[in-house]
Scaffold this motif. Structure first.
Motif, mmCIF file in Angstrom:
data_model
loop_
_atom_site.group_PDB
_atom_site.id
_atom_site.type_symbol
_atom_site.label_atom_id
_atom_site.label_comp_id
_atom_site.label_asym_id
_atom_site.label_seq_id
_atom_site.Cartn_x
_atom_site.Cartn_y
_atom_site.Cartn_z
ATOM 1 N N GLN A 275 0.828 -1.202 0.000
ATOM 2 C CA GLN A 275 0.000 0.000 0.000
ATOM 3 C C GLN A 275 0.866 1.257 0.000
ATOM 4 O O GLN A 275 0.523 2.276 -0.616
ATOM 5 C CB GLN A 275 -0.919 -0.004 1.235
ATOM 6 N N ALA A 276 2.033 1.180 0.670
ATOM 7 C CA ALA A 276 2.949 2.322 0.701
ATOM 8 C C ALA A 276 3.456 2.658 -0.694
ATOM 9 O O ALA A 276 3.712 3.835 -1.001
ATOM 10 C CB ALA A 276 4.129 2.026 1.629
ATOM 11 N N ILE A 277 3.598 1.631 -1.539
ATOM 12 C CA ILE A 277 4.002 1.885 -2.923
ATOM 13 C C ILE A 277 2.995 2.817 -3.593
ATOM 14 O O ILE A 277 3.365 3.740 -4.330
ATOM 15 C CB ILE A 277 4.120 0.566 -3.706
ATOM 16 N N GLY A 278 1.709 2.578 -3.327
ATOM 17 C CA GLY A 278 0.668 3.438 -3.879
ATOM 18 C C GLY A 278 0.797 4.867 -3.390
ATOM 19 O O GLY A 278 0.650 5.824 -4.168
ATOM 20 N N ASP A 279 1.077 5.049 -2.091
ATOM 21 C CA ASP A 279 1.230 6.399 -1.540
ATOM 22 C C ASP A 279 2.482 7.087 -2.086
ATOM 23 O O ASP A 279 2.468 8.281 -2.408
ATOM 24 C CB ASP A 279 1.287 6.338 -0.012
ATOM 25 N N PHE A 280 3.586 6.341 -2.177
ATOM 26 C CA PHE A 280 4.812 6.916 -2.741
ATOM 27 C C PHE A 280 4.588 7.333 -4.199
ATOM 28 O O PHE A 280 5.027 8.392 -4.631
ATOM 29 C CB PHE A 280 5.969 5.907 -2.667
ATOM 30 N N THR A 281 3.888 6.481 -4.941
ATOM 31 C CA THR A 281 3.629 6.769 -6.350
ATOM 32 C C THR A 281 2.717 7.979 -6.502
ATOM 33 O O THR A 281 2.973 8.866 -7.330
ATOM 34 C CB THR A 281 3.000 5.545 -7.044
ATOM 35 N N ALA A 282 1.658 8.034 -5.697
ATOM 36 C CA ALA A 282 0.740 9.179 -5.756
ATOM 37 C C ALA A 282 1.465 10.479 -5.413
ATOM 38 O O ALA A 282 1.186 11.536 -5.995
ATOM 39 C CB ALA A 282 -0.433 8.953 -4.805
ATOM 40 N N THR A 283 2.416 10.396 -4.470
ATOM 41 C CA THR A 283 3.175 11.588 -4.072
ATOM 42 C C THR A 283 4.055 12.089 -5.212
ATOM 43 O O THR A 283 4.072 13.296 -5.515
ATOM 44 C CB THR A 283 4.054 11.277 -2.847
ATOM 45 N N GLN A 295 14.867 2.812 -6.290
ATOM 46 C CA GLN A 295 15.601 3.070 -5.051
ATOM 47 C C GLN A 295 14.714 3.754 -4.019
ATOM 48 O O GLN A 295 14.771 3.443 -2.827
ATOM 49 C CB GLN A 295 16.832 3.936 -5.331
ATOM 50 N N GLU A 296 13.868 4.686 -4.459
ATOM 51 C CA GLU A 296 12.955 5.364 -3.538
ATOM 52 C C GLU A 296 11.953 4.383 -2.937
ATOM 53 O O GLU A 296 11.674 4.422 -1.730
ATOM 54 C CB GLU A 296 12.225 6.494 -4.266
ATOM 55 N N LEU A 297 11.418 3.497 -3.760
ATOM 56 C CA LEU A 297 10.461 2.505 -3.258
ATOM 57 C C LEU A 297 11.133 1.533 -2.299
ATOM 58 O O LEU A 297 10.624 1.267 -1.200
ATOM 59 C CB LEU A 297 9.840 1.734 -4.422
ATOM 60 N N GLN A 298 12.279 1.025 -2.699
ATOM 61 C CA GLN A 298 12.971 0.048 -1.862
ATOM 62 C C GLN A 298 13.423 0.668 -0.551
ATOM 63 O O GLN A 298 13.190 0.108 0.529
ATOM 64 C CB GLN A 298 14.167 -0.524 -2.620
ATOM 65 N N GLY A 299 14.057 1.839 -0.630
ATOM 66 C CA GLY A 299 14.521 2.509 0.585
ATOM 67 C C GLY A 299 13.371 2.902 1.497
ATOM 68 O O GLY A 299 13.476 2.805 2.724
ATOM 69 N N GLY A 300 12.248 3.337 0.898
ATOM 70 C CA GLY A 300 11.093 3.739 1.701
ATOM 71 C C GLY A 300 10.474 2.583 2.458
ATOM 72 O O GLY A 300 10.142 2.699 3.645
ATOM 73 N N ILE A 301 10.336 1.426 1.801
ATOM 74 C CA ILE A 301 9.716 0.268 2.457
ATOM 75 C C ILE A 301 10.651 -0.332 3.504
ATOM 76 O O ILE A 301 10.207 -0.741 4.594
ATOM 77 C CB ILE A 301 9.306 -0.779 1.408
#
Length: 451
Positions: A275-283, A295-301
């Protein structure tokens, strides 16, 4: 020399120092959008477990402080790889409330929740490491089903709170709170205040503009709180005894690794990572006009999982990215991390003040119920939007309908799994989210895809 106009332009860039006054107002906008959602889960779980006043304050404190810490870790990546570096705010998530209530009902307490959070954090880190491969297992129809089920499962909590909270018997209200008038569960006073709170929230949400619309839930709660004061439902006895400044106590509630609790919370961490991927993508799409990098997705999760392990050790509750703050970013396009750091600073200041936390515990449950029923309905409808983003084919409707039916149905039929071992019942019979998640994933893999 940089002009003021040039500095205001920095608001729409990730780096740089924009004007302080504008940054403060925008940070407060983010704060009021999420503060109610951040403090309500600790209050609900404290009530479900039956914590003392002092421990309720500690739980709220730890949750606020660690929400700030989790936000900072996302804003300022360590080594350029631990954290997303994206303009997001993290807070205590409602997604975990049904499972945490089930853990509370089984007698596990905050200690079992903390142990399960550590396991869940490890699960999230693994999802982050293998995010490219795991992501395909959770298309929108799956995540939408889970989010929809979470919203549905929270409705009884909202209704119980609107009625005054199941613990509000005549004796408990008089003995524990010392109020001038004892208002029992289901009384007309509770329903009246809940209805008035809900009315204010709905009117502001649909008629107001700007900060009043954004803070509709907060303003509605303040109105309901004022009415509750007139009914003699609020006691400030414990607020006066609370200190102005204190830090949360690490491992105050202890640590307990209950296998059933770990499975239930671990599954939710896997889902929330996706679900965080969805929020990161929407941002990034809404605020930066691009897709997030791998890298942003991996580092964020990975940071999401690790920071929740730290939160467990500090005695807080699970955090997650807040979609309402993502919505603000997509609306005003402000992505400067200074604004979000200031919002995190406000959360930190609120968390290190026991007096502020004690004040929050004085909010009557009927006020919380009237305000949060709209939050829970929004969660359910968010799930519906995710589901509707895919074609509503016979296959997809079967996945959604059957998963939600089994998840909610079994959890509502309290004796349905009474002949099974207690651990099995804890995992599959208490929270509808677990069964809904497993069924949705299995059906998505088993049912033949339509041409």
């Amino acid at each position: 020399m940089e002009s003021r106009f040039d500095r205001r332009e920095l608001l729409f860039q990730p780096r740089g120092i924009p004007p302080l006054g504008t940054s403060l107002s925008l940070a407060l906008q983010h704060l009021v959008a999420m503060i109610v959602g951040c403090v309500t889960p600790p209050i609900i779980i404290a009530g479900a477990i039956g914590l003392s006043q002092e421990e309720q304050v500690l739980l709220i404190q730890a949750s606020l402080v660690m929400s700030a810490v989790c936000t900072f870790l996302q804003l300022y990546p360590i080594g350029g790889r631990f954290g997303s570096g994206l303009p997001v705010i993290l807070g205590v998530s409602f997604a975990y409330v049904p499972s945490m209530q089930a853990i509370a009902a089984s007698g596990g307490g905050v200690a079992a929740i903390a142990g399960a959070m550590i396991v869940g954090g490890i699960v999230a880190v693994l999802v982050g490491v293998f995010v490219k491969k795991i992501r395909r297992l959770f298309p929108p129809v799956i995540t939408g089903t889970v989010v929809f089920t979470i919203g549905l499962s929270l409705y009884p909590t909202a209704i119980n709170y609107m009625a005054g909270g199941t613990g509000n018997t005549y004796e408990s209200v008089v003995a524990q709170q010392g109020l001038t008038e004892a208002l029992v569960y289901g009384s007309w006073q509770n329903w009246l205040i809940a209805a008035l709170t809900l009315t204010v929230v709905l009117v502001l949400n649909h008629k107001a503009k700007g900060i009043c619309k954004l803070a509709s839930i907060l303003i509605g709660m303040l109105f309901g709180y004022a009415v509750a004061l007139c009914f003699g439902m609020v006691s400030f006895a414990d607020v006066g005894n609370a200190a102005w400044f204190a830090l949360p106590e690490p491992l105050h509630f202890g640590l307990k690794f209950d296998p059933a609790s770990c499975v239930a919370i671990g599954l939710l961490f896997a889902i929330n990572s996706i679900q965080a991927i969805g929020d990161f993508t929407a941002t990034t799409v809404g605020g930066l006009d691009r897709d997030p990098t791998d890298q942003e997705l991996q580092g964020g999760i990975i940071a999401y999982g690790t920071s929740n392990i730290l939160t467990a050790l500090m005695g807080g509750l699970p955090t997650a990215t807040y979609s309402q703050n993502v919505g603000i970013v997509t609306t005003n396009k402000v992505v400067n991390r200074t604004v979000f750091a200031i919002a995190g600073g406000f959360l930190l200041l609120a968390g290190i003040s026991p007096k502020f936390a004690a004040l929050l515990t004085t909010i009557p449950q009927c006020v919380l119920g009237g305000a949060t029923v709209t939050v829970f309905s929004t969660i359910a409808m968010t799930g519906m939007k995710l589901i509707a983003s895919q074609d509503l084919t016979a296959r997809n409707t079967t996945i959604v309908g059957l998963s939600a039916a089994l998840g909610v149905g079994i959890s509502q039929a309290s004796e349905a799994l009474s002949q099974f071992p207690e651990a099995f019942t804890m995992v599959f019979g208490q929270s509808p989210v677990v069964i809904a998640t497993i069924m949705a994933v299995l059906l998505n893999l088993i049912l033949p895809k339509e041409k």
